[in-house]
Design an enzyme around this catalytic site. Structure first.
Site, PDB file in Angstrom:
ATOM      1  N   GLY A  18      67.286-128.101 -31.893  1.00  0.00           N
ATOM      2  CA  GLY A  18      66.362-127.029 -32.257  1.00  0.00           C
ATOM      3  C   GLY A  18      65.004-127.323 -31.649  1.00  0.00           C
ATOM      4  N   LEU A  19      64.197-126.301 -31.552  1.00  0.00           N
ATOM      5  CA  LEU A  19      62.824-126.510 -31.081  1.00  0.00           C
ATOM      6  C   LEU A  19      61.957-126.884 -32.275  1.00  0.00           C
ATOM      7  CD1 LEU A  19      60.794-126.203 -28.631  1.00  0.00           C
ATOM      8  CD2 LEU A  19      60.208-123.993 -29.681  1.00  0.00           C
ATOM      9  N   GLY A  20      61.299-128.036 -32.205  1.00  0.00           N
ATOM     10  CA  GLY A  20      60.348-128.418 -33.240  1.00  0.00           C
ATOM     11  C   GLY A  20      59.018-127.709 -33.004  1.00  0.00           C
ATOM     12  N   TRP A  22      56.100-128.590 -35.166  1.00  0.00           N
ATOM     13  CA  TRP A  22      54.999-129.341 -35.781  1.00  0.00           C
ATOM     14  C   TRP A  22      54.001-129.730 -34.686  1.00  0.00           C
ATOM     15  CZ3 TRP A  22      54.649-135.191 -36.815  1.00  0.00           C
ATOM     16  CH2 TRP A  22      53.507-135.475 -37.581  1.00  0.00           C
ATOM     17  N   ASP A  46      62.772-124.788 -35.674  1.00  0.00           N
ATOM     18  CA  ASP A  46      62.374-125.463 -36.912  1.00  0.00           C
ATOM     19  C   ASP A  46      60.897-125.200 -37.185  1.00  0.00           C
ATOM     20  OD1 ASP A  46      63.170-127.745 -38.947  1.00  0.00           O
ATOM     21  OD2 ASP A  46      61.134-128.165 -38.226  1.00  0.00           O
ATOM     22  N   TYR A  51      52.601-126.080 -41.040  1.00  0.00           N
ATOM     23  CA  TYR A  51      52.244-126.236 -39.622  1.00  0.00           C
ATOM     24  C   TYR A  51      51.183-125.211 -39.200  1.00  0.00           C
ATOM     25  CZ  TYR A  51      56.630-128.953 -39.452  1.00  0.00           C
ATOM     26  OH  TYR A  51      57.640-129.845 -39.690  1.00  0.00           O
ATOM     27  N   LYS A  80      59.962-124.546 -44.429  1.00  0.00           N
ATOM     28  CA  LYS A  80      59.828-125.561 -45.485  1.00  0.00           C
ATOM     29  C   LYS A  80      58.767-125.173 -46.508  1.00  0.00           C
ATOM     30  CE  LYS A  80      60.821-128.862 -41.820  1.00  0.00           C
ATOM     31  NZ  LYS A  80      60.101-128.366 -40.634  1.00  0.00           N
ATOM     32  N   HIS A 113      59.700-129.748 -48.434  1.00  0.00           N
ATOM     33  CA  HIS A 113      59.153-130.527 -47.322  1.00  0.00           C
ATOM     34  C   HIS A 113      58.985-132.009 -47.668  1.00  0.00           C
ATOM     35  CE1 HIS A 113      56.558-129.718 -43.512  1.00  0.00           C
ATOM     36  NE2 HIS A 113      57.097-130.913 -43.455  1.00  0.00           N
TER      37      HIS A 113
END
Ligand code: A2P
Length: 308
Positions: A18-20, A22, A46, A51, A80, A113
Site C-alpha cells: 500500500g502507499l503510506g 504519514w 494507508d 496525518y 485510523k 492508532h
C-alpha cells in the site's frame, strides 16, 4: 509469492503493498495518490486522521473514482482513529469526519492508532509539565466496542489496531466480538519483532509493517539501513535497489508493507518487487541484522515507555 494480497479474517483481500501517507505533505500527497492508483498499479492506500492530509487525499480519490479509471471497490483504504477520539461517543463522529474528508462511503479498514486515550480538548498530544502524556479515563475495551458498532453501521468493513503489543492484543482478543483484522506495527530489518508477528499470525490477525524502509529521510543524521552492505549486495545481484530488497524481505515474511513516498519514480520502484524472490539463506542473512531499533518511539514525545 503466488498472490499479491493477504486474506483477512473477514475474508477480504488486502493488497500486500500500500502507499503510506504519514509525513506526506498536503501539497504533494494528492498527486502521489493519483499517480499510485492510475499509473503505478497500487490498490491500497494507508491514511490516518492525525496525518493532517486526508482532505487532500479525498480530492485525489474523487478525481480517480469519478472518471472511472479505477473503481472504489478495487481499492483497499485504511484510516485510523486518533487518541483524542477514544471516548465511545466520539468514535462514530471521528469515523464520519474521516469518511467525509476522504470523500468515501466506507473504509476497508479502520484502526485504533494507539492503545492510549487522551482528552479531546487539549490538543492532539497533550503532555503535562513533566512531559508526561495526559491520559483520559477510557479503556481500550470501551473504544473497541464503539469501533465494532461502525462495522454494524456499514461505515467500515474491518477494524483493527496499530502499535499494539502482544499483551494488549491478548487482552483485546478475550472480549472482542469482532476480532481485529490487522495489527499495524513498525517493522523493518532493524526492528523485526518476530515474536509479535508470530503471535498475531497465530491468532489470524494480519500484520502491516509501517516504516518498512526504516523511514530514510526522517533521520538524516543516522547511518541508514538501506546503506547496509547486505542490501547493497543483494541489490546488485537482483538488479534491484536496496529499498526493493528491504520491501521484498517484508513481503516474504507475510507482512503487508506500506512504504511512503511522494515521488513518482520511488512510488513505482516500491511496487516493482514481484518479479524476484530472496532465497531462504538471504532471508536468514537479513534476519541477523535485527537491532530492535525503533524509529517511532513515543517514549520520546509522550514520556511513557509504551513498548517496554
Ligand atoms: P520521499 O517521500 O521523499 O520519496 P518509510 O515508508 O519506511 O517511513 O520511508 C519513507 C521515507 O523513505 C520517505 O522519506 C521517502 O522519501 C523515502 N523513500 C521512499 N521510497 C524510497 C526508495 N525507494 N528509496 C529511498 N528512499 C525512499
Amino acid at each position: 509469492m503466488s498472490t499479491n494480497y493477504i486474506q483477512l479474517n473477514t475474508g477480504a483481500h488486502m493488497p500486500l503493498i500500500g502507499l503510506g501517507t504519514w509525513k506526506s505533505r498536503r501539497d504533494s500527497v494528492g498527486l502521489a495518490v493519483e499517480y499510485s492508483l492510475t499509473e503505478a498499479g497500487y490498490r491500497h492506500i494507508d491514511c490516518a486522521a492525525i496525518y493532517g492530509n486526508e482532505k487532500e487525499i479525498g480530492e485525489a480519490f474523487n478525481n480517480v473514482f469519478k472518471n472511472g479509471k479505477v473503481g472504489r471497490e478495487d481499492v483497499f483504504i485504511t484510516s485510523k482513529l486518533w487518541n483524542t477520539q477514544h471516548e465511545p461517543n466520539r468514535v462514530l463522529s471521528a469515523c464520519k469526519q474521516t469518511l467525509s474528508d476522504l470523500q468515501l462511503d466506507y473504509l476497508d479498514l479502520y484502526l485504533m492508532h494507539w492503545g492510549v486515550a487522551v482528552p479531546h480538548n487539549l490538543g492532539s498530544e497533550p503532555v503535562d509539565d513533566n512531559g508526561l502524556i495526559i491520559s483520559a479515563p477510557v479503556s481500550i475495551q470501551q473504544t473497541w466496542q464503539a469501533m465494532e458498532e461502525l462495522v454494524g453501521e456499514g461505515l467500515v468493513r474491518a477494524i483493527g489496531v496499530a502499535n499494539f503489543t502482544t499483551m494488549m492484543l491478548y487482552d483485546l482478543l478475550s472480549y472482542a466480538r469482532i476480532k481485529p483484522a490487522v495489527n499495524q506495527i513498525e517493522l523493518h530489518p532493524y526492528n523485526q519483532q518476530k515474536g509479535l508477528i508470530s503471535f498475531c499470525q497465530s491468532k489470524n490477525v494480519a500484520v502491516t509493517a509501517y516504516s518498512p524502509l526504516g523511514s530514510p529521510g526522517n533521520h538524516p543524521n543516522e547511518k541508514h539501513l538501506l546503506d547496509d552492505i547486505v542490501f547493497q549486495e543483494f541489490a546488485q545481484k537482483y538488479h534491484k535497489t536496496p529499498a526493493q530488497i528491504a520491501l521484498r524481505w517484508g513481503m516474504q515474511r507475510n507482512t503487508i508493507i506500506i512504504p511512503k513516498s511522494t515521488h513518482p519514480e520511488r512510488i513505482k520502484e516500491n511496487i516493482s518487487v514481484f518479479d524476484f524472490e530472496l532465497s531462504s539463506q538471504e532471508i536468514e542473512t537479513i534476519s541477523k541484522l535485527d537491532k530492535r531499533h525503533r524509529y517511532v518511539d513515543p517514549s520520546e514525545w509522550w514520556g511513557i515507555p509504551y513498548f517496554e
